[in-house]
Motif scaffolding. Structure first.
Motif, PDB file in Angstrom:
ATOM      1  N   ILE A  80       2.624  -2.234   9.046  1.00  0.00           N
ATOM      2  CA  ILE A  80       2.464  -3.600   8.019  1.00  0.00           C
ATOM      3  C   ILE A  80       2.055  -3.036   6.563  1.00  0.00           C
ATOM      4  CG2 ILE A  80       1.339  -5.608   8.148  1.00  0.00           C
ATOM      5  CD1 ILE A  80       1.058  -5.683  11.135  1.00  0.00           C
ATOM      6  N   ARG A  81       2.740  -3.453   5.840  1.00  0.00           N
ATOM      7  CA  ARG A  81       2.386  -3.177   4.495  1.00  0.00           C
ATOM      8  C   ARG A  81       2.425  -4.547   3.820  1.00  0.00           C
ATOM      9  NH1 ARG A  81       6.433   0.661   5.378  1.00  0.00           N
ATOM     10  NH2 ARG A  81       6.114   2.686   5.206  1.00  0.00           N
ATOM     11  N   ALA A  82       1.458  -4.488   2.667  1.00  0.00           N
ATOM     12  CA  ALA A  82       1.490  -5.456   1.766  1.00  0.00           C
ATOM     13  C   ALA A  82       1.069  -5.092   0.425  1.00  0.00           C
ATOM     14  CB  ALA A  82       0.179  -6.249   1.986  1.00  0.00           C
ATOM     15  N   ALA A  83       2.245  -5.029  -0.485  1.00  0.00           N
ATOM     16  CA  ALA A  83       2.156  -4.733  -1.718  1.00  0.00           C
ATOM     17  C   ALA A  83       0.936  -4.953  -2.730  1.00  0.00           C
ATOM     18  CB  ALA A  83       3.592  -4.868  -2.712  1.00  0.00           C
ATOM     19  N   GLY A  84       0.534  -3.978  -3.240  1.00  0.00           N
ATOM     20  CA  GLY A  84      -0.657  -4.254  -4.148  1.00  0.00           C
ATOM     21  C   GLY A  84      -2.249  -4.467  -3.495  1.00  0.00           C
ATOM     22  N   SER A  85      -2.078  -4.431  -2.022  1.00  0.00           N
ATOM     23  CA  SER A  85      -3.281  -4.668  -1.267  1.00  0.00           C
ATOM     24  C   SER A  85      -3.529  -3.108  -0.415  1.00  0.00           C
ATOM     25  CB  SER A  85      -2.811  -5.873  -0.247  1.00  0.00           C
ATOM     26  OG  SER A  85      -2.918  -6.932  -1.194  1.00  0.00           O
ATOM     27  N   ASP A  86      -4.675  -2.938  -0.070  1.00  0.00           N
ATOM     28  CA  ASP A  86      -5.240  -1.998   0.579  1.00  0.00           C
ATOM     29  C   ASP A  86      -5.817  -2.851   1.895  1.00  0.00           C
ATOM     30  OD1 ASP A  86      -6.348  -0.061   2.231  1.00  0.00           O
ATOM     31  OD2 ASP A  86      -7.962   0.390   0.817  1.00  0.00           O
ATOM     32  N   LEU A  87      -4.780  -2.800   2.767  1.00  0.00           N
ATOM     33  CA  LEU A  87      -4.988  -3.419   4.329  1.00  0.00           C
ATOM     34  C   LEU A  87      -6.076  -2.423   5.083  1.00  0.00           C
ATOM     35  CD1 LEU A  87      -1.554  -4.579   5.360  1.00  0.00           C
ATOM     36  CD2 LEU A  87      -3.221  -5.658   3.793  1.00  0.00           C
TER      37      LEU A  87
END
Length: 322
Positions: A75-82
């Motif tokens: 799972i990725r979210a651009a601009g975020s460090d999950l």
């Protein structure tokens, strides 16, 4: 002299039944959680370039037997460090991952929901909680969820506090604030929590200031007042489970005389407010953030540790309880 001293000590019997690396690649793999869902093991953790400071991703791996593991999704979210993914079974008995999505100067608490039919993860779904980090969520009687969230007001010098949040089936995955700043001394942050059969709330809180000794928090319904007790031991990234009226605590601690970090398992005597180490798990230097689950007379404990090639890998240890 060392040989003589070693021979003079009685050898301790280990309750560790197995120990296995279950995931490793070129990424920095850390911050685990573990559960069983629909007769399958799920382990979740963060992958990144380092401990912090890049766009961390969330990896989910699964296993039918706890031995052979395969990747389920990334799972990725651009601009975020999950960061700090945690698994929880929702009010609808579906599987969810709670995540802190870190952006510059901000943490957004989100969840990802697992679709049993498509085997896909839906999200991110915003939990509508500002500023405080819902680090680990706990369910009680399938009627309420609680979390002891932490907020960092300042890092120079560090100031942090804990606040109590809850959710119910009609609002989940949103959470409402119950009580602000229920603990402030000693820079409290990461918390583990569970509820006993009498509905007593049991909390173990990491503290990053003063003597850094972890706290035990006890509260009875409706949880308006929490009594805090010093456990006399530093336990970071705590996780707690009750098995047959016995409380087990896992987390990162520091062993004298060298004070390097290890992931360890403790016995927590809630009645006498006492913490006793049971065993160090195979680990060292950079480690911790365990997931813990009881199944078939064993604790199954996931955690990360520094590997021989300087990478960070995910390990699974089983510990005999019965």
């Amino acid at each position: 002299m060392l040989a003589i001293l070693g021979c003079s000590k009685e050898k301790k019997t280990s309750n560790i039944l197995s120990y296995k690396k279950i995931w490793s690649n070129s990424a920095y793999c850390a911050f685990t959680d573990l559960t069983r869902y629909e007769n399958k093991w799920f382990c979740v953790f963060r992958e990144g370039k380092g401990h912090v400071g890049d766009e961390g991703r969330i990896r989910v791996i699964t296993s039918d037997d706890g031995v052979e593991w395969v990747s389920d999704t990334l799972i990725r979210a651009a601009g975020s460090d999950l960061r700090d993914p945690k698994l929880i079974i929702g009010f609808d008995h579906k599987l969810y991952i709670t995540v802190g999505a870190v952006r510059p100067g901000n943490v957004i608490n989100v969840v990802y929901a697992y679709n049993d039919t498509t085997r896909q993860w839906k999200g991110p779904i915003n939990m509508d909680v500002a500023k405080d980090w819902l680090w680990r969520v706990h369910k009680r009687d399938n009627a309420e969820m609680y979390t002891m969230a932490y907020g960092v007001a300042s890092r120079q010098p560090m100031q942090s506090s804990l606040s109590l949040y809850s959710s119910t089936p009609d609002i989940f995955p949103k959470f409402r604030l119950l009580k602000k700043e229920v603990a402030t001394d000693g820079c409290p942050t990461e918390c583990a929590m569970l509820f006993t059969h009498t509905r007593k709330m049991v909390i173990v809180a990491r503290r990053d200031c003063d003597n850094r000794s972890s706290w035990l928090g006890l509260s009875d319904t409706p949880y308006n007042v929490i009594q805090w007790h010093d456990l006399g031991k530093t336990v970071e990234s705590p996780n707690i489970i009750e098995v047959k009226n016995r409380f087990y605590l896992a987390g990162r601690t520091y062993d004298p005389p060298y004070f390097w970090p290890v992931t360890a398992l403790f016995d927590l005597d809630v009645e006498h407010k006492k913490l006793t180490k049971l065993e160090n798990l195979p680990s060292g230097w950079d480690t911790g953030y365990p997931g813990i689950y009881y199944n078939s007379g064993k604790l199954w404990i996931s955690y990360y540790a520094k590997d021989v090639d300087e990478s960070r890998s995910i390990y699974l240890c089983t510990y005999k309880t019965d």
